[in-house]
Design an enzyme around this catalytic site. Structure first.
Site, PDB file in Angstrom:
ATOM      1  CD  GLU A   1      -3.880  -5.923   2.674  1.00 23.50           C
ATOM      2  OE1 GLU A   1      -4.708  -5.068   3.061  1.00 23.50           O
ATOM      3  OE2 GLU A   1      -2.669  -5.821   2.886  1.00 23.50           O
TER       4      GLU A   1
ATOM      5  CD  GLU B   1      -2.985  -1.223   2.193  1.00 24.13           C
ATOM      6  OE1 GLU B   1      -2.776  -0.544   3.220  1.00 24.13           O
ATOM      7  OE2 GLU B   1      -3.988  -1.945   2.052  1.00 24.13           O
TER       8      GLU B   1
END
Length: 712
Positions: free
Chosen positions: A338, A224
């Site tokens: 995710e 991320e």
């Protein structure tokens, strides 16, 4: 085998000295020569052919999950700060349990980190310096996954974690602005050095170089990445440079970014786009970031709660947008790497039933797109809790916000999609498989303790000793200590239990006597700091410091009950009192505390602070963490302890009459039965009245107290 001298000393103080279960190296009668290799099935690197993942010559559809702190667990960390270790299960035992259950449920992929997130168990302790014991945890994880056919996606770093993540690289370089991580040549060198250390690592268990281990499915450059307000293309330029470097260091494995999947400005699929461009301002560009020829496939994450898009319809559109962009624009496979759904008992829209709706919808859509030949090849949920794991207090305990147990209804669609993935794993026409050229594992069964696997020795030459107590491959009872030895291990029942260490029966009368041998007052704490006493290695609450995280042996390293704390004090001859926190289930052993001065107590409950990152959101907490209460042994040398302490000022709360009860108990048959011999300290500790003792926080406490965190 010879037992340690300390064991004999402590056993002498027990109610009845139990037998000691001795387990030594015992070779089987007909095993291969030491270090001889054993035949294995061919293993293959995951590749991409015609837009599909391929394992050997079969289509491969990732079906699996994300796991937090799994490297720490595999290395033998005595506690985990995210989801706890289950009772009576070590970290390596938890790893085996999860991988076993994954295999049983048809899962084939785990995503985790090639770094650690807990400061005490840091993999990279300084630029270019690594904790070898922690690295062996990653070795162990890879080898255990190999044995079960589970592939791993490993991220080199993360935007969020202070340890091993972007904040740490900034700190090492003396920078604070996140843009420096992506543009500073010094930080780029630090990151590249870490990539080199990981990819060139030779596994101490199976002898494989990481870059040559087909157990690894792929690498994530960074979990991320964010660069809020940075010039457009900053992350994409960094990805291009680092992807080329990784491919040079490791041409065998697939590579991706690991990002949320936000589109550039104007992207109509972004979260919150109807109100704001916040997602586009985070610096990501799903198309540009995955356009490098060295990036083999794309990824995106889905967090409906964090992004305040809590509808199945939005989730579906987000998934579809990435599948479409990957297929039509990038022309690469894509993973929903995710995703998850909060469960929050205080929110009527975040129940287990709500989670099931979102999980079922995500997996139904994944299966549908997989069957249709879409670019979306799989979805990995966040995160799996083994039975007995408990979330931290900051998440309310239990399953917390994200934990999913196998018994949860939300786990059902995970298994259903795994079955679809297996069904679609058809042979690839015209394919000729080429197995990876890796050394076969050594057969170390000659070294096994009583013929049990994962005991004795391991490694390519079977020369690396296994600590069975840390590995969780001992045969000791829950009421017994596991004592490591170069030749195996021994089991010894705790005080108050009788048996050979593999079975231990409680002595109810002795335990009752022990519990009655303590004096305490409600809402009262010692003014006298006294001195800390080392926690015995054969007492409940002790765990081996396999990762070298602790500066001393003070305090319990596993959660303990009050009775278990009292047992530990009984097994430490110098122990005269204990401080215990029932909320944290943590205990410290003490000596030389005067019970006359037991009025120093803060009526304010301890507040514990915690900072966590969850799917791109940094959250700070301050929550109640209980009280520290002092419990004094009635058979302590109260006269000596009180003679050594003077309370400065006016001790209005002192109670000198309490001493009579101690003297009376010391002369009683109960004291004689306990036979708790005190060891006088060589030097009396320096004491400061009404100041907490200089105590190191216990290993099992995962939260840092804001006040009164050093109990007296």
């Amino acid at each position: 085998m010879a037992c340690r001298g300390m064991i004999a000393l402590l056993l002498a103080a027990m109610v009845a000295a139990p037998a000691l279960a001795d387990r030594r190296l015992l070779a089987a009668s007909s095993t291969p020569a030491l270090g001889a290799t054993q035949p294995t099935e061919p293993e293959y690197f995951i590749t991409i052919k015609n837009g599909d993942f391929v394992n050997g010559c079969e289509l491969f559809f990732p079906a699996g999950w994300n796991q937090w702190e799994v490297v720490e667990a595999a290395g033998g960390a005595p506690y985990l700060s995210g989801a706890s270790l289950p009772a009576n299960l070590t970290g390596p035992g938890l790893v085996r349990e999860l991988l076993d259950r994954a295999q049983a449920n048809g899962l084939n992929t785990m995503r985790t980190w090639a770094f650690t997130v807990d400061e005490r168990f840091a993999l990279q302790t300084a630029p270019g310096e690594y904790n070898e014991a922690v690295f062996r945890g990653l070795d162990y994880l890879l080898d255990e996954a190999r044995q079960r056919g589970i592939k791993l996606i490993l991220a080199f770093t993360s935007n969020w974690t202070p340890v091993g993540g972007l904040p740490q690289y900034l700190e090492w370089a003396g920078e604070t602005a996140p843009v420096q991580f992506y543009t500073n040549p010094s930080i780029a060198s630090l990151f590249k050095a870490h990539v080199t250390a990981i990819t060139s690592r030779i596994n101490t268990i199976n002898g494989r170089r990481y870059s040559e281990d087909p157990t690894i499915f792929a690498w994530n450059l960074i979990n991320e990445p964010r660069c809020t307000g940075c010039p457009a293309g900053t992350i994409a330029a960094w990805v291009k440079e680092m992807a080329a470097f990784v491919k040079q260091a490791d041409p065998n494995h697939l590579l991706t970014v690991g990002e949320d999947g936000f589109f550039a400005a104007g992207g109509t699929a972004n979260p919150g786009v109807q109100y704001t461009e916040w997602a586009a301002e985070e610096g990501q560009d799903f198309i540009a970031d995955h356009s490098s020829p060295d990036i083999d496939f794309a990824t995106f994450h889905t967090w409906v709660d964090n992004w305040q898009e809590v509808t199945p319809e939005w989730q579906s559109a987000w998934i579809a947008a990435h599948a479409d962009a990957a297929e039509k624009t990038l022309k690469k496979p894509v993973l929903q790497e995710e995703f998850g759904k909060w469960v929050n008992e205080t929110d009527p829209d975040s129940t287990l039933a709500d989670r099931l709706v979102f999980m079922q919808a995500a997996y139904d859509q994944t299966s549908q797109l997989q069957r249709a030949g879409s670019a979306l090849k799989g979805s990995l949920f966040w995160q799996w809790y083994a039975d007995g794991q408990i979330a931290p207090l900051t998440e309310g305990g239990g399953r917390g916000l994200y934990g999913i147990y196998e018994s949860d209804a939300a786990f059902r669609p995970v298994v259903e999609n795994a079955a679809v993935a297996a069904e679609l794993s058809a042979p690839v026409a015209g394919c000729r498989p080429a197995g990876a050229d890796v050394p076969p594992p050594a057969n170390c069964s000659d070294t096994w303790v009583d013929g049990a696997p994962e005991t004795g020795m391991e490694g390519p030459t079977c020369a690396l000793p296994i600590n069975e107590c840390v590995r969780g491959t001992d045969t000791c009872a829950p009421e017994a200590a596991c004592l490591d030895d170069p030749e195996g291990f021994a089991c010894a029942c705790f005080w108050g239990y009788a048996g050979d260490g593999e079975t231990c029966a409680p002595d109810a009368a002795a335990l009752k006597t022990l519990a009655s041998a303590y004096w305490s007052e409600p809402e009262a704490g010692a003014c006298d700091p006294g001195a800390d006493v080392a926690w015995p290695s054969d007492a409940p609450g002790y765990r081996y410091d396999a990762l070298g995280a602790y500066a001393n042996d003070y305090g319990s390293r596993a959660n303990v009950s009050l009775l278990e704390c009292q047992i530990a004090c009984q097994m430490a001859p110098a122990c005269e009192s204990i401080t215990y926190n029932a909320v944290q289930e943590t205990c410290f052993l003490k000596r030389s505390q005067c019970p006359i001065y037991n009025f120093c107590y803060d009526p304010k409950e301890i507040m514990c602070n915690s900072t966590e990152s969850r799917a791109g959101e940094v959250i700070e907490y301050s929550i109640p963490c209980g009280f520290w209460l002092t419990y004094y042994r009635l058979d302590m040398d109260v006269d000596a302890a009180c003679a050594a302490f003077t309370y400065p000022g006016v001790a209005t709360g002192a109670n000198p009459d309490v001493v009579d009860g101690f003297r009376e108990f010391a002369a009683s048959p109960a004291a004689a039965e306990l036979d708790h011999f005190m060891i006088a300290p060589a030097v009396e500790p320096e004491a400061e009245a009404a100041v907490p003792a200089a105590t190191t926080p216990a290993a099992s406490v995962t939260l840092v107290a804001a006040s009164a965190d050093k109990p007296t």
